[in-house]
Design an enzyme around this catalytic site. Structure first.
Site, PDB file in Angstrom:
ATOM      1  N   ASN A   9      16.825  56.760 138.261  1.00  0.00           N
ATOM      2  CA  ASN A   9      16.688  56.158 136.928  1.00  0.00           C
ATOM      3  C   ASN A   9      15.259  56.425 136.457  1.00  0.00           C
ATOM      4  O   ASN A   9      14.325  55.809 136.954  1.00  0.00           O
ATOM      5  CB  ASN A   9      16.968  54.645 137.023  1.00  0.00           C
ATOM      6  CG  ASN A   9      16.706  53.934 135.713  1.00  0.00           C
ATOM      7  OD1 ASN A   9      16.581  54.569 134.662  1.00  0.00           O
ATOM      8  ND2 ASN A   9      16.603  52.613 135.771  1.00  0.00           N
ATOM      9  N   LYS A  11      14.011  55.852 133.572  1.00  0.00           N
ATOM     10  CA  LYS A  11      13.544  54.861 132.574  1.00  0.00           C
ATOM     11  C   LYS A  11      12.819  55.588 131.431  1.00  0.00           C
ATOM     12  O   LYS A  11      13.236  56.667 131.014  1.00  0.00           O
ATOM     13  CB  LYS A  11      12.640  53.824 133.243  1.00  0.00           C
ATOM     14  CG  LYS A  11      13.203  53.258 134.531  1.00  0.00           C
ATOM     15  CD  LYS A  11      12.394  52.101 135.042  1.00  0.00           C
ATOM     16  CE  LYS A  11      12.925  51.676 136.391  1.00  0.00           C
ATOM     17  NZ  LYS A  11      12.401  50.401 136.836  1.00  0.00           N
ATOM     18  N   HIS A  91      20.982  46.961 133.154  1.00  0.00           N
ATOM     19  CA  HIS A  91      19.777  46.995 133.986  1.00  0.00           C
ATOM     20  C   HIS A  91      18.955  45.734 133.706  1.00  0.00           C
ATOM     21  O   HIS A  91      18.907  45.259 132.571  1.00  0.00           O
ATOM     22  CB  HIS A  91      18.965  48.259 133.673  1.00  0.00           C
ATOM     23  CG  HIS A  91      17.873  48.495 134.664  1.00  0.00           C
ATOM     24  ND1 HIS A  91      16.688  47.790 134.628  1.00  0.00           N
ATOM     25  CD2 HIS A  91      17.793  49.319 135.736  1.00  0.00           C
ATOM     26  CE1 HIS A  91      15.924  48.187 135.639  1.00  0.00           C
ATOM     27  NE2 HIS A  91      16.576  49.110 136.336  1.00  0.00           N
ATOM     28  N   GLU A  93      15.941  45.269 133.257  1.00  0.00           N
ATOM     29  CA  GLU A  93      14.931  45.413 132.189  1.00  0.00           C
ATOM     30  C   GLU A  93      15.565  45.207 130.825  1.00  0.00           C
ATOM     31  O   GLU A  93      14.927  44.683 129.905  1.00  0.00           O
ATOM     32  CB  GLU A  93      14.246  46.786 132.306  1.00  0.00           C
ATOM     33  CG  GLU A  93      13.315  46.823 133.512  1.00  0.00           C
ATOM     34  CD  GLU A  93      13.085  48.202 134.101  1.00  0.00           C
ATOM     35  OE1 GLU A  93      13.439  49.206 133.456  1.00  0.00           O
ATOM     36  OE2 GLU A  93      12.550  48.271 135.227  1.00  0.00           O
ATOM     37  N   GLU A 159      20.549  45.111 142.298  1.00  0.00           N
ATOM     38  CA  GLU A 159      19.104  45.313 142.181  1.00  0.00           C
ATOM     39  C   GLU A 159      18.428  43.957 142.008  1.00  0.00           C
ATOM     40  O   GLU A 159      18.320  43.456 140.870  1.00  0.00           O
ATOM     41  CB  GLU A 159      18.789  46.181 140.961  1.00  0.00           C
ATOM     42  CG  GLU A 159      19.404  47.553 141.001  1.00  0.00           C
ATOM     43  CD  GLU A 159      18.619  48.522 140.127  1.00  0.00           C
ATOM     44  OE1 GLU A 159      18.057  49.461 140.684  1.00  0.00           O
ATOM     45  OE2 GLU A 159      18.535  48.307 138.913  1.00  0.00           O
ATOM     46  N   GLY A 165      10.434  47.716 141.254  1.00  0.00           N
ATOM     47  CA  GLY A 165       9.071  48.126 140.918  1.00  0.00           C
ATOM     48  C   GLY A 165       7.981  47.320 141.602  1.00  0.00           C
ATOM     49  O   GLY A 165       6.806  47.460 141.269  1.00  0.00           O
ATOM     50  N   SER A 200      12.705  49.240 144.730  1.00  0.00           N
ATOM     51  CA  SER A 200      11.633  49.730 145.595  1.00  0.00           C
ATOM     52  C   SER A 200      12.130  50.583 146.759  1.00  0.00           C
ATOM     53  O   SER A 200      11.566  50.544 147.859  1.00  0.00           O
ATOM     54  CB  SER A 200      10.773  48.562 146.097  1.00  0.00           C
ATOM     55  OG  SER A 200      10.081  47.976 145.012  1.00  0.00           O
TER      56      SER A 200
HETATM   57  C1  PEP Z   1      15.275  50.488 138.947  1.00  0.00           C
HETATM   58  O1  PEP Z   1      14.590  50.145 137.994  1.00  0.00           O
HETATM   59  O2  PEP Z   1      16.485  50.686 138.790  1.00  0.00           O
HETATM   60  C2  PEP Z   1      14.626  50.629 140.236  1.00  0.00           C
HETATM   61  C3  PEP Z   1      15.372  50.568 141.286  1.00  0.00           C
HETATM   62  O3  PEP Z   1      13.248  50.817 140.232  1.00  0.00           O
HETATM   63  P1  PEP Z   1      12.286  51.008 141.518  1.00  0.00           P
HETATM   64  O4  PEP Z   1      12.997  51.913 142.485  1.00  0.00           O
HETATM   65  O5  PEP Z   1      11.052  51.626 140.958  1.00  0.00           O
HETATM   66  O6  PEP Z   1      12.066  49.649 142.101  1.00  0.00           O
END
Ligand code: PEP
Length: 241
Positions: A9, A11, A91, A93, A159, A165, A200
């Site tokens: 992803n 973003k 998501h 976000e 997630e 992040g 992460s």
């Molecule tokens: C995400 O935003 O879907 C995600 C998993 O980000 P990260 O791997 O950077 O934590």
């Protein structure tokens, strides 16, 4: 046996130079077996990504509407026109920054399925919900309410918000337990559903997730922006399957 899926992803975290160098580096890598790879680039770069071998394309979001006066929205049809196979919806976000509710996310996912693509419905609890012992009930509710009216052509991404992040991934045990709960919640109405872990994921921790029970793949943010780290994550999943 289910082929694991690893989805990057991107973003809004990459620019044109980044896309070009990702493609050049990725194309020099060995093709992977035993893993399905997908990338969700920003919409303006979709057309540049259609020639990447053995990589499916994904949208990062889709509108609840199929057409009309929706400035800034991208319809499922537009994503389908650019050969997207998957579309991320819900998501965290978007849930946080645009106050998207489960009902809206289910509508987006229905739009995606109506065009023959597979929605990747994201769910996950906040740190305070986990600390209060509410994580499993909260995520189960999100899953049920975000999947209303969907068929089984569906992927769930677990997630945890606190893991995205932050550099602090959930343990494989936490992921496995939650994935089991998500699968149980959907089993009667939809059958076996693939559940990805996201939050992460890195080159260092990816192998522990690919061995974890109930984890059918990964959703990767930051570590998917560089072809080298993303390829290593995909390879670790493919080679262990
Ligand atoms: C995400 O935003 O879907 C995600 C998993 O980000 P990260 O791997 O950077 O934590």
């Amino acid at each position: 046996m289910i082929t694991p899926l690893v989805m990057g992803n991107w973003k809004m975290a990459i620019d044109l130079d980044g896309v070009v160098s990702f493609k050049a580096m990725w194309s020099s890598k060995r093709l992977l077996k035993g893993v399905e790879v997908a990338i969700a680039p920003p919409v303006p770069y979709l057309a540049l990504m259609t020639d990447l071998p053995n990589v499916s394309l994904a949208g990062q979001d889709a509108s609840t509407q199929s057409i009309g006066a929706r400035t800034g929205d991208v319809s499922a049809k537009m994503l389908s026109d650019f050969t997207c196979r998957y579309v991320i919806v819900g998501h965290s976000e978007r849930r946080q920054n645009y106050a998207e509710a489960n009902e809206q996310i289910a509508e987006k996912a229905r739009q995606v399925q109506a065009l023959g693509m597979t929605p990747v419905v994201c769910v996950g609890e906040s740190a305070s919900e986990r600390e209060a012992g509410l994580a499993e009930d909260f995520v189960t509710r999100q899953v049920i309410d975000s999947c209303v009216g969907l068929t089984s052509d569906l992927v769930i991404a677990y997630e945890p918000v606190w893991a995205i992040g932050s550099g602090e991934a959930a343990s494989p045990e936490i992921a496995s337990a939650m994935h089991g709960r998500i699968k149980a919640a959907l089993a009667e109405s939809l059958g076996d559903i693939r559940v990805l872990y996201g939050g992460s994921v890195s080159v260092t921790n990816c192998a522990s997730f690919s061995k974890a029970p109930e984890v059918d793949g990964l959703l990767v943010g930051g570590a998917s922006l560089e072809a080298e780290s993303f390829w290593q994550i995909c390879a670790s999943v493919g080679e262990s399957s």
